[in-house]
Design a protein around this motif. Sequence first.
Motif, PDB file in Angstrom:
ATOM      1  N   PHE A   1       0.836  -1.191   0.000  1.00 17.04           N
ATOM      2  CA  PHE A   1       0.000   0.000   0.000  1.00 17.04           C
ATOM      3  C   PHE A   1       0.880   1.253   0.000  1.00 17.04           C
ATOM      4  CE2 PHE A   1      -2.234  -3.465   1.982  1.00 17.04           C
ATOM      5  CZ  PHE A   1      -3.527  -3.388   1.476  1.00 17.04           C
ATOM      6  N   LEU A   2       0.310   2.368  -0.419  1.00 14.57           N
ATOM      7  CA  LEU A   2       1.007   3.647  -0.391  1.00 14.57           C
ATOM      8  C   LEU A   2       0.841   4.256   0.995  1.00 14.57           C
ATOM      9  CD1 LEU A   2      -0.212   5.187  -3.799  1.00 14.57           C
ATOM     10  CD2 LEU A   2       1.661   3.555  -3.398  1.00 14.57           C
ATOM     11  N   MET A   3       1.934   4.584   1.659  1.00 15.65           N
ATOM     12  CA  MET A   3       1.858   5.234   2.964  1.00 15.65           C
ATOM     13  C   MET A   3       1.517   6.702   2.761  1.00 15.65           C
ATOM     14  SD  MET A   3       1.937   5.338   6.226  1.00 15.65           S
ATOM     15  CE  MET A   3       2.454   3.681   6.690  1.00 15.65           C
ATOM     16  N   ALA A   4       0.371   7.114   3.325  1.00 11.31           N
ATOM     17  CA  ALA A   4      -0.097   8.484   3.176  1.00 11.31           C
ATOM     18  C   ALA A   4       0.285   9.310   4.397  1.00 11.31           C
ATOM     19  CB  ALA A   4      -1.610   8.501   2.989  1.00 11.31           C
TER      20      ALA A   4
ATOM     21  N   SER B   1       4.542   3.513  17.660  1.00 14.14           N
ATOM     22  CA  SER B   1       3.322   4.318  17.768  1.00 14.14           C
ATOM     23  C   SER B   1       2.086   3.474  18.067  1.00 14.14           C
ATOM     24  CB  SER B   1       3.098   5.099  16.474  1.00 14.14           C
ATOM     25  OG  SER B   1       2.996   4.206  15.361  1.00 14.14           O
ATOM     26  N   PHE B   2       2.251   2.174  18.304  1.00 11.30           N
ATOM     27  CA  PHE B   2       1.092   1.318  18.611  1.00 11.30           C
ATOM     28  C   PHE B   2       0.138   1.923  19.646  1.00 11.30           C
ATOM     29  CE2 PHE B   2       2.434  -3.350  17.459  1.00 11.30           C
ATOM     30  CZ  PHE B   2       2.340  -3.025  16.116  1.00 11.30           C
ATOM     31  N   PRO B   3       0.638   2.470  20.778  1.00 12.11           N
ATOM     32  CA  PRO B   3      -0.308   2.973  21.779  1.00 12.11           C
ATOM     33  C   PRO B   3      -1.255   4.040  21.236  1.00 12.11           C
ATOM     34  CG  PRO B   3       1.858   2.726  22.752  1.00 12.11           C
ATOM     35  CD  PRO B   3       2.026   2.522  21.270  1.00 12.11           C
ATOM     36  N   THR B   4      -0.760   4.887  20.336  1.00 15.80           N
ATOM     37  CA  THR B   4      -1.627   5.924  19.768  1.00 15.80           C
ATOM     38  C   THR B   4      -2.627   5.320  18.795  1.00 15.80           C
ATOM     39  OG1 THR B   4       0.095   7.599  20.002  1.00 15.80           O
ATOM     40  CG2 THR B   4      -1.666   8.072  18.443  1.00 15.80           C
ATOM     41  N   SER B   5      -2.175   4.443  17.902  1.00 17.29           N
ATOM     42  CA  SER B   5      -3.123   3.867  16.943  1.00 17.29           C
ATOM     43  C   SER B   5      -4.128   2.959  17.630  1.00 17.29           C
ATOM     44  CB  SER B   5      -2.392   3.127  15.815  1.00 17.29           C
ATOM     45  OG  SER B   5      -1.637   2.042  16.292  1.00 17.29           O
ATOM     46  N   ASN B   6      -3.745   2.331  18.747  1.00 16.47           N
ATOM     47  CA  ASN B   6      -4.721   1.541  19.494  1.00 16.47           C
ATOM     48  C   ASN B   6      -5.891   2.414  19.951  1.00 16.47           C
ATOM     49  OD1 ASN B   6      -3.404  -0.907  19.258  1.00 16.47           O
ATOM     50  ND2 ASN B   6      -2.363  -0.751  21.228  1.00 16.47           N
TER      51      ASN B   6
ATOM     52  N   ALA C   1       2.528  10.422   9.285  1.00 16.05           N
ATOM     53  CA  ALA C   1       3.247   9.352   8.579  1.00 16.05           C
ATOM     54  C   ALA C   1       4.642   9.197   9.167  1.00 16.05           C
ATOM     55  CB  ALA C   1       3.342   9.680   7.099  1.00 16.05           C
ATOM     56  N   PRO C   2       5.196   7.992   9.121  1.00 16.26           N
ATOM     57  CA  PRO C   2       6.592   7.821   9.534  1.00 16.26           C
ATOM     58  C   PRO C   2       7.522   8.681   8.688  1.00 16.26           C
ATOM     59  CG  PRO C   2       5.501   5.696   9.302  1.00 16.26           C
ATOM     60  CD  PRO C   2       4.577   6.720   8.709  1.00 16.26           C
ATOM     61  N   GLN C   3       8.621   9.079   9.278  1.00 15.66           N
ATOM     62  CA  GLN C   3       9.638   9.825   8.547  1.00 15.66           C
ATOM     63  C   GLN C   3      11.001   9.370   9.028  1.00 15.66           C
ATOM     64  OE1 GLN C   3       8.129  13.590  10.736  1.00 15.66           O
ATOM     65  NE2 GLN C   3      10.211  14.098  10.119  1.00 15.66           N
ATOM     66  N   VAL C   4      12.029   9.825   8.326  1.00 14.54           N
ATOM     67  CA  VAL C   4      13.394   9.403   8.641  1.00 14.54           C
ATOM     68  C   VAL C   4      14.128  10.532   9.341  1.00 14.54           C
ATOM     69  CG1 VAL C   4      15.613   8.698   7.659  1.00 14.54           C
ATOM     70  CG2 VAL C   4      13.488   7.752   6.747  1.00 14.54           C
TER      71      VAL C   4
ATOM     72  N   ARG D   1      20.621   6.439  10.728  1.00 16.28           N
ATOM     73  CA  ARG D   1      19.257   6.756  10.304  1.00 16.28           C
ATOM     74  C   ARG D   1      18.258   5.913  11.079  1.00 16.28           C
ATOM     75  NH1 ARG D   1      18.388   2.839   5.915  1.00 16.28           N
ATOM     76  NH2 ARG D   1      18.486   1.700   7.862  1.00 16.28           N
ATOM     77  N   ARG D   2      17.111   6.506  11.361  1.00 22.30           N
ATOM     78  CA  ARG D   2      16.045   5.718  11.964  1.00 22.30           C
ATOM     79  C   ARG D   2      14.692   6.271  11.551  1.00 22.30           C
ATOM     80  NH1 ARG D   2      14.563   7.494  18.067  1.00 22.30           N
ATOM     81  NH2 ARG D   2      15.085   9.709  17.932  1.00 22.30           N
ATOM     82  N   LEU D   3      13.709   5.391  11.564  1.00 23.24           N
ATOM     83  CA  LEU D   3      12.328   5.787  11.338  1.00 23.24           C
ATOM     84  C   LEU D   3      11.742   6.329  12.634  1.00 23.24           C
ATOM     85  CD1 LEU D   3      11.222   2.752   9.186  1.00 23.24           C
ATOM     86  CD2 LEU D   3      10.778   5.135   8.537  1.00 23.24           C
ATOM     87  N   ILE D   4      11.026   7.431  12.536  1.00 21.82           N
ATOM     88  CA  ILE D   4      10.310   7.984  13.679  1.00 21.82           C
ATOM     89  C   ILE D   4       8.883   8.299  13.244  1.00 21.82           C
ATOM     90  CG2 ILE D   4      12.376   8.933  14.764  1.00 21.82           C
ATOM     91  CD1 ILE D   4      11.524  11.693  13.707  1.00 21.82           C
ATOM     92  N   GLN D   5       8.005   8.476  14.208  1.00 20.56           N
ATOM     93  CA  GLN D   5       6.622   8.804  13.906  1.00 20.56           C
ATOM     94  C   GLN D   5       6.075   9.665  15.030  1.00 20.56           C
ATOM     95  OE1 GLN D   5       4.003   5.418  13.308  1.00 20.56           O
ATOM     96  NE2 GLN D   5       2.663   6.594  11.965  1.00 20.56           N
TER      97      GLN D   5
END
Length: 579
Positions: free
Chosen positions: A370-373, A456-461, A520-523, A532-536
Amino acid sequence: MEKAFDLVVRGGTLADGSGAPTYEADVGVKDGRVAAVGKLAGAGAEEIDARGLLVTPGFVDIHTHYDGQATWDTHMQPSSWHGVTTVVMGNCGVGFAPCRPEDHDRLIRLMEGVEDIPFPVLSQGLPWNWESYPDYLDALEQRRFDIDIGSQLPHAALRVYVMGERGANREPATEADIHAMAAIARRAAEAGALGFSTSRTLNHRTSDGQPTPTLTAGEDELTGIALGLAAAGKGVLQVVSDFADPAEELAMLRRIVQRSGRPLSFSLVQSPRAPDTYPMMLDWLSQANADGLPIRAQVAGRPVGVLFGFELTMNPFSQHEAYREIRDLPLAGKVERLRDPAFRARLLAEESAAVRGFAGSQPRAWHNMFLMAEAPDYEPTSDQTVEAIAARAGRDPAEVALDHMLSHGGRGMLYLPFLNYAWHNLDPAYEMLTHPDCVPGLSDGGAHVGMICDGSFPTSNLTHWTRDRTRGPKLPLERMVKAQTRDTAETVGLLDRGLIAPGYRADLNVIDYGRLKLHAPQVAYDLPAGGRRLIQRADGYVATVVAGQVTYRDGEPTGALPGRLLRGAQAAPRAMAAE
C-alpha cells in the motif's frame, strides 16, 4: 504558603485504567504519586487545565528494544511521543548483557540482524561499561530518562556468555551450562531484571544470516533458566516463536510454567503462512488460564508491516542491477537519476527478486503493498493496494510504486503488512485484543529502525479501535486504556502504576482525544555515527507526566528527566490520604 499539591490536573475526563466508565475529576499529585482524585479545593504548585480533555494513566509498553539507546540517549523516542511512560526492553532474547569484551561485535551483529540497528550505530554508541548483567543495570541506574525503563535478561547474550562459540552455534547446552545459566538468571532477577526473554523464530538472524543462538535451545535449558528465576522468587518469562508445531511448543511452554511457577507471555499474531492457527492458540491460552497458569499473549493492534523507501533498508528495486549503480548516492542524487527518463526505463525493464523475506516468495508483492499516506491507514482495503491502483489507471504497478517513492523529494514510502493482515482486515486483531488473556505489545520501540515503525502502537490503538474504525466493531475507550496501562503493567509485575488512584505513580497523559492522530513515519539521522532511523509523531498529546513531572507538552519535551531504571517488580501502593 505551601501548595496542597505539586501538580493538579483540573477537570479532565478520566479513563483511570480500571476499565470503569469515564468520569470528570481533578487529579492531585504530591511527591511523584497520585495523592487525591475528585473535586479538589487545594491548589497545585503547577496546574493543567484538562477541561474537555481525556486523562489516562501513562501507557506501559512491555515489548521494546531500547537496550542500546538507553545507554546513550535520555529520550526514549518514539515511545515517549506516544504517551508511554514505562517501557520494558530486553525482549526476544536479544540485548547486550552479560557480555565478555571479546563478544561485543558478536552481540552487535545479532542486534543488527534481528532488530535492524546498524553496526556503526551500536559500535560507536554503546559505552560497554559493563560485563555482567548486574553491571549493565548499574550503568543504566546512573542515567536519567524521560520515562521509566525496565530490563529483561536476554537469552542470546546469556547463552554466548556461558557457552561461547558453542552457544552461538546453537549446540545443545550441557548440564553444567544450564546450571551456570540458571545461576546467572537468579542473580539477574535479584539485581533487578524484570524477567528473562528468548527467541525461537527463524526471522531472527545475525546480520551475516546466522540464526539466533537460542533458536533450538532445548526444554531442559529453558526450564533450568526459568527455575533460576524461581529460586530468586521473582521475574517473568517472555517468548517469541514461529510455532511451527504449535501443539508441541505450547505444551512445552505449559510444562515450563508449571515447573517454575513464573508468569509467561508469548507473542501472538496472525501469520500469513498459517492464518487460521491463532484461534487454536487463543483456545489453548484460555485453557491454560482456567487451569491456573499465569500465561498471557502479547498481541498487536494493527498489522506488523515493513516500510519501503529510498532512505530505508529496502525498496522494491533494491536488487535491480540499475539501482545498485545509485545505491550509495545521497538521496538527492538518487532522485535525480531515478527521474531521468532513460535510467527510469532501464530500471523498470529489469526483472528482480527484490522483495523477498517479509514480502513472501513473490518477486514483487504489489497485491499486498500500500502507499503510505500522510494520514496513515492501518486497515486499508484491497482496492487500495499498489496492484489495484495500477489496474484502475492502466499502469504497471512498479511505475506506481516508483512514482510514490519519488514524491516528497524521494521520501515517499510503501507499506507492506506481513503479520495480522492475511485477510486484508483486522478482524483477527480484534479477536486477540478482546481475549481476556491477551495484552497489547509487540511495538518493538527502538528497533527495526530502517524497516518498521511500530513504536506508535499505543496511539493507533486509541485512535483506530476506540474512535475511527469503520470496517468492524470498535472497542470501548475505557477497555483500551486499561489494556495498555493496568493490564500491561500487571503482566510484568509493575503493580505501582497503570491506575489513576491515590498512592499510584503519577504517570499521566492529558489528551485532546478528538484531535489525536498519527503522522506518517519519517526518517531522522540522529543516532550515533549519524545513523538513520524511522520515527513517527502524533498530534493530540497535550501533556505527559512521569512521576509527577511534566515531560512533554504538545508533543515536545520539556527537559524534565524523572525516568529511572526499574529494579524488578514493583509492589502495589498503600493508599495515601487526601490532603
